[in-house]
Enzyme design. Structure first.
Site, PDB file in Angstrom:
ATOM      1  N   HIS A  31       0.779  -1.253   0.042  1.00 35.54           N
ATOM      2  CA  HIS A  31      -0.075  -0.109  -0.106  1.00 35.54           C
ATOM      3  C   HIS A  31       0.880   1.143  -0.120  1.00 35.54           C
ATOM      4  CE1 HIS A  31      -2.937  -2.780   2.172  1.00 35.54           C
ATOM      5  NE2 HIS A  31      -3.611  -2.443   1.006  1.00 35.54           N
ATOM      6  N   MET A 175       2.883  -9.222  -1.295  1.00 34.33           N
ATOM      7  CA  MET A 175       2.144  -8.404   0.046  1.00 34.33           C
ATOM      8  C   MET A 175       0.689  -8.424  -0.100  1.00 34.33           C
ATOM      9  SD  MET A 175       5.026  -5.906   0.942  1.00 34.33           S
ATOM     10  CE  MET A 175       6.529  -6.315   1.134  1.00 34.33           C
ATOM     11  N   SER A 176       0.153  -8.768   1.093  1.00 30.97           N
ATOM     12  CA  SER A 176      -1.279  -8.915   1.152  1.00 30.97           C
ATOM     13  C   SER A 176      -1.706  -8.699   2.414  1.00 30.97           C
ATOM     14  CB  SER A 176      -2.071  -9.915   0.436  1.00 30.97           C
ATOM     15  OG  SER A 176      -3.230 -10.267   0.935  1.00 30.97           O
TER      16      SER A 176
END
Ligand code: PAF
Length: 273
Positions: A31, A175-176
């Site tokens: 993010h 990425m999560s």
């Protein structure tokens, strides 16, 4: 960083050039990479945090979706984010238009039947009230980026979609926020998803596209306790599944969704031949 909680407060931003990063919070380096890219546009950056109930199925993790607002705020401040939008659910969802996407029934739409319509509906509302010049999204959610592109064209939003390559752990794992549900062991297992995508892509470049190769790769993942929901090659624009071919030509996305335990993960590689 100014915090905005109502549509009314957003009105003062309408004359500004804005780059918008929509999120559901529990922010990670992926993010923050979107925020850094947004900053490069030299617009003011607005990030939203809203866990959108419209995009969760009834047996999914809406209630348990990780919430880390305090940490998220600090991370955004460190990236010099200008505005954080924390909408109130009632105000945002009030009178919302139910969108339908032509991509709703492909790939992740098969086991998450209303997911992309829910994403499109909330993003339409965001674009209407925020009126950003750009919206920045990650390539990990490739299907989602197509849904947003479709939405922008359909409603003639004056907003440019910018997609950013997937941020990965050193292991290759995309990425999560859902990686938080995994144990360290499961994370190592999950890294096989990306390495298998890479191997499969290399095989396609070497041998052309053979269904048998794909089957072998799926079996390899299954043997490693990765429960494959789909793992296939698709046209990067229509999302139609691709037939075997000794010499492919075009733009493709090799994409997968898989479960480790109860955690559903997605990943993909976009390429042209
Ligand atoms: O990718 C996400 O986190 C969500 O689908 C989004 C774009 C914020 C819409 O709720």
């Amino acid at each position: 960083m100014k915090i905005i909680k109502s549509n009314k407060e957003l009105e003062v931003l309408n004359s500004k050039k804005l780059a918008f990063v929509p999120t559901m919070g529990n922010l990670h380096a992926g993010h923050l990479k979107l925020v850094s890219e947004a900053k490069k546009l030299e617009y003011e950056v607005i990030v939203s945090i809203f866990v959108n109930p419209l995009q969760f199925g009834k047996d999914e993790d809406f209630d348990s979706y990780p919430k880390t607002l305090k940490e998220d705020k600090l991370k955004l401040i460190s990236k010099e984010c200008d505005y954080l939008f924390l909408p109130k659910s009632e105000e945002l969802l009030n009178g919302i238009h139910q969108e339908t996407s032509k991509y709703n029934n492909f790939l992740c739409g098969i086991d998450r039947p209303e997911h992309f319509n829910g994403v499109a509906s909330i993003i339409r509302k965001f674009l209407e009230i925020i009126q950003p010049n750009s919206i920045i999204m990650g390539e990990k959610d490739f299907q989602q980026t197509l849904v947003i592109k479709e939405l922008i064209i359909k409603h003639n939003f004056k907003c440019k979609l910018i997609t950013i390559p997937t941020a990965r752990e050193n292991s290759g794992l995309a990425m999560s926020s859902r990686n938080n549900y995994l144990t360290e062991n499961e994370k190592m297992q999950a890294a096989k998803i990306y390495s298998t995508l890479v191997d499969t892509k290399n095989l396609i470049f070497k041998n052309g596209f053979k269904r048998k190769d794909l089957k072998n790769k799926i079996n390899y993942l299954k043997k490693n306790n990765i429960n494959v929901i789909y793992f296939d090659l698709f046209d990067a624009e229509s999302l139609e599944s691709i037939n075997e071919s000794p010499r492919l030509k075009g733009d493709f996305v090799l994409a997968t969704a898989a479960k480790i335990g109860n955690t559903r993960l997605i990943d993909n590689i976009v390429f042209s031949i």
